[in-house]
Design a protein around this motif. Structure first.
Motif, PDB file in Angstrom:
ATOM      1  N   VAL A 118      -3.608  -2.898   5.668  1.00  0.00           N
ATOM      2  CA  VAL A 118      -3.000  -1.859   6.514  1.00  0.00           C
ATOM      3  C   VAL A 118      -4.103  -1.177   7.309  1.00  0.00           C
ATOM      4  O   VAL A 118      -5.274  -1.193   6.909  1.00  0.00           O
ATOM      5  CB  VAL A 118      -2.224  -0.814   5.681  1.00  0.00           C
ATOM      6  CG1 VAL A 118      -1.054  -1.467   4.957  1.00  0.00           C
ATOM      7  CG2 VAL A 118      -3.141  -0.101   4.693  1.00  0.00           C
TER       8      VAL A 118
ATOM      9  N   VAL B 241      -5.328   2.456   9.055  1.00  0.00           N
ATOM     10  CA  VAL B 241      -5.127   3.903   9.089  1.00  0.00           C
ATOM     11  C   VAL B 241      -6.315   4.532   9.806  1.00  0.00           C
ATOM     12  O   VAL B 241      -7.367   3.905   9.972  1.00  0.00           O
ATOM     13  CB  VAL B 241      -5.002   4.493   7.663  1.00  0.00           C
ATOM     14  CG1 VAL B 241      -3.816   3.873   6.926  1.00  0.00           C
ATOM     15  CG2 VAL B 241      -6.280   4.290   6.876  1.00  0.00           C
TER      16      VAL B 241
ATOM     17  N   HIS C 262      -5.129   6.501  -0.704  1.00  0.00           N
ATOM     18  CA  HIS C 262      -4.336   5.275  -0.658  1.00  0.00           C
ATOM     19  C   HIS C 262      -4.505   4.462  -1.948  1.00  0.00           C
ATOM     20  O   HIS C 262      -5.563   4.485  -2.582  1.00  0.00           O
ATOM     21  CB  HIS C 262      -4.739   4.415   0.542  1.00  0.00           C
ATOM     22  CG  HIS C 262      -4.205   4.927   1.843  1.00  0.00           C
ATOM     23  ND1 HIS C 262      -4.817   5.939   2.554  1.00  0.00           N
ATOM     24  CD2 HIS C 262      -3.104   4.567   2.565  1.00  0.00           C
ATOM     25  CE1 HIS C 262      -4.130   6.182   3.659  1.00  0.00           C
ATOM     26  NE2 HIS C 262      -3.083   5.360   3.690  1.00  0.00           N
TER      27      HIS C 262
ATOM     28  N   VAL D  40       3.150   2.464   2.934  1.00  0.00           N
ATOM     29  CA  VAL D  40       2.439   2.342   4.206  1.00  0.00           C
ATOM     30  C   VAL D  40       2.712   0.942   4.748  1.00  0.00           C
ATOM     31  O   VAL D  40       2.358  -0.051   4.109  1.00  0.00           O
ATOM     32  CB  VAL D  40       0.926   2.559   4.022  1.00  0.00           C
ATOM     33  CG1 VAL D  40       0.208   2.427   5.363  1.00  0.00           C
ATOM     34  CG2 VAL D  40       0.649   3.918   3.391  1.00  0.00           C
TER      35      VAL D  40
ATOM     36  N   TRP E 180       0.845  -1.185   0.000  1.00  0.00           N
ATOM     37  CA  TRP E 180       0.000   0.000   0.000  1.00  0.00           C
ATOM     38  C   TRP E 180       0.888   1.245   0.000  1.00  0.00           C
ATOM     39  O   TRP E 180       1.952   1.256   0.619  1.00  0.00           O
ATOM     40  CB  TRP E 180      -0.900   0.032   1.229  1.00  0.00           C
ATOM     41  CG  TRP E 180      -2.128  -0.823   1.129  1.00  0.00           C
ATOM     42  CD1 TRP E 180      -2.292  -2.080   1.584  1.00  0.00           C
ATOM     43  CD2 TRP E 180      -3.369  -0.443   0.526  1.00  0.00           C
ATOM     44  NE1 TRP E 180      -3.558  -2.540   1.312  1.00  0.00           N
ATOM     45  CE2 TRP E 180      -4.254  -1.555   0.670  1.00  0.00           C
ATOM     46  CE3 TRP E 180      -3.841   0.709  -0.113  1.00  0.00           C
ATOM     47  CZ2 TRP E 180      -5.552  -1.532   0.194  1.00  0.00           C
ATOM     48  CZ3 TRP E 180      -5.149   0.732  -0.586  1.00  0.00           C
ATOM     49  CH2 TRP E 180      -5.984  -0.382  -0.429  1.00  0.00           C
ATOM     50  N   GLN E 181       0.419   2.286  -0.686  1.00  0.00           N
ATOM     51  CA  GLN E 181       1.112   3.570  -0.674  1.00  0.00           C
ATOM     52  C   GLN E 181       0.106   4.706  -0.512  1.00  0.00           C
ATOM     53  O   GLN E 181      -1.064   4.557  -0.849  1.00  0.00           O
ATOM     54  CB  GLN E 181       1.896   3.792  -1.979  1.00  0.00           C
ATOM     55  CG  GLN E 181       3.166   2.984  -2.096  1.00  0.00           C
ATOM     56  CD  GLN E 181       4.016   3.435  -3.276  1.00  0.00           C
ATOM     57  OE1 GLN E 181       3.619   4.291  -4.083  1.00  0.00           O
ATOM     58  NE2 GLN E 181       5.225   2.882  -3.376  1.00  0.00           N
ATOM     59  N   LYS E 182       0.622   5.822   0.025  1.00  0.00           N
ATOM     60  CA  LYS E 182      -0.167   7.056   0.059  1.00  0.00           C
ATOM     61  C   LYS E 182       0.738   8.182  -0.415  1.00  0.00           C
ATOM     62  O   LYS E 182       1.792   8.437   0.174  1.00  0.00           O
ATOM     63  CB  LYS E 182      -0.691   7.361   1.457  1.00  0.00           C
ATOM     64  CG  LYS E 182      -1.523   8.667   1.466  1.00  0.00           C
ATOM     65  CD  LYS E 182      -2.186   8.948   2.792  1.00  0.00           C
ATOM     66  CE  LYS E 182      -3.040  10.211   2.676  1.00  0.00           C
ATOM     67  NZ  LYS E 182      -3.760  10.533   3.911  1.00  0.00           N
TER      68      LYS E 182
END
Length: 316
Positions: free
Chosen positions: A233, A235, A243, A211, A204-206
């Motif tokens: 993940v 959050v 995301h 992340v 996962w990325q933001k």
């Protein structure tokens, strides 16, 4: 040996895998090696007969071994389970490696040290067994390592030839993202499924920043020979926007990116994960060969030595 016929489970089962795909199977009921993967049905029947003889010898060895350990450990009643797992790997640069380990009653018991060529005991109860196998007159560790470097690798090369087309296939993954909210925390799920080969990188990325996921990432097999994985993940709910799930796989020319929908209300993943459960009772053997990873000198040397070791130990 104690059997469990009321459950319909063979006393002894031996499975062989290549790149996570089951290719052959042997059990104490049929007493024959039979191909499981479709492409293994092209194997010369003489080769399967040779593997059958090897498997029968190993079956005898494992049964004898479990009797020995039951006597040593004063386990004279009930069901007992021995798991013997070994395999070899052929790397892209031509180098090879292998491993061997043994479990008793579901716990790690012995492991082969490829440098010292000796079995290392992992519990106090296993010390006596390791000393017997490592004895100067038997040197079972050296015989095992020789098997992994020769017969195992030769067999692996043959299997690669038979299954080259199937093993080199590339199946593009499908991806589904979803989220669920629990006590003010949003769990973001990225389900990746239907891909082959097994290796995959999912994260996962933001806004371009990774992340971290604190849940274990388990790649699971599907019944059609492909694989699946879910990466989750956590959050804060107010921080869920922006995301995206990033997937890298051999079937993809570029990273596959799937964004989390801004107003997703999904509370379920939407994909049913199939779990294959294999029950192996009393005595079980797994022969694992991994990618470009399986041979013939002293074919039964190791198994013969192990039988001798068990016999000598019984005389102690």
């Amino acid at each position: 040996m104690v059997t469990v016929p009321e459950y319909g489970v063979p006393e002894y089962i031996s499975l062989r895998y290549m790149d996570g795909i089951e290719i052959t199977r042997y059990d104490s009921d049929t007493r024959r090696v039979v191909p499981v993967a479709q492409w293994m049905k092209k194997v010369d029947p003489k080769i399967l007969e040779e593997q059958t003889e090897t498997s029968r010898g190993l079956e005898s060895t494992v049964k004898f071994y479990i009797k020995l350990e039951m006597i040593r450990l004063n386990h004279t009643e009930g069901y007992r389970c021995v798991q013997w797992m070994f395999g070899c790997e052929l790397r892209d640069d031509g180098s090879t490696t292998g491993y061997a380990q043994l479990g008793y009653e579901g716990k790690d018991f012995l492991v082969l040290d490829p440098v010292q060529l000796k079995f290392i005991w992992l519990t106090d109860e296993a010390q006596s067994a390791a000393q017997t196998l490592n004895g100067p007159s038997l040197q079972v560790g050296e015989r095992m390592q020789d098997y992994l470097e020769t017969e195992c690798i030769n067999w692996l090369r043959k299997c690669i030839g038979y299954g080259k087309e199937a093993l080199n296939k590339r199946v593009r993954p499908k991806v589904k993202v979803s989220d669920q909210t629990v006590n003010g925390v949003a769990k973001l799920h990225c389900q990746v499924y239907g891909f082959y080969p097994r290796d995959v990188d999912v994260k996962w990325q933001k806004n371009g920043i990774d992340v971290p996921s604190y849940e274990a990432k388990h790649i699971l097999p599907n019944s059609d020979g492909t694989y699946q994985i879910r990466v989750t993940v956590e959050v804060l709910v107010e921080d869920r926007e922006g995301h995206s799930c990033h997937v890298d796989h051999a079937s993809l020319r570029h990273t596959l990116i799937v964004n989390l929908e801004p107003k997703s209300g999904s509370n379920t993943v939407g994909i049913v994960i199939g779990v294959l459960v294999v029950v192996i009772a009393v005595a079980a053997v797994g022969f694992i060969v991994w990618r470009k990873r399986s041979g013939k000198r002293q074919t039964l040397g190791f198994f013969y030595a192990l039988n001798i070791a068990c016999y000598m130990a019984l005389q102690i």
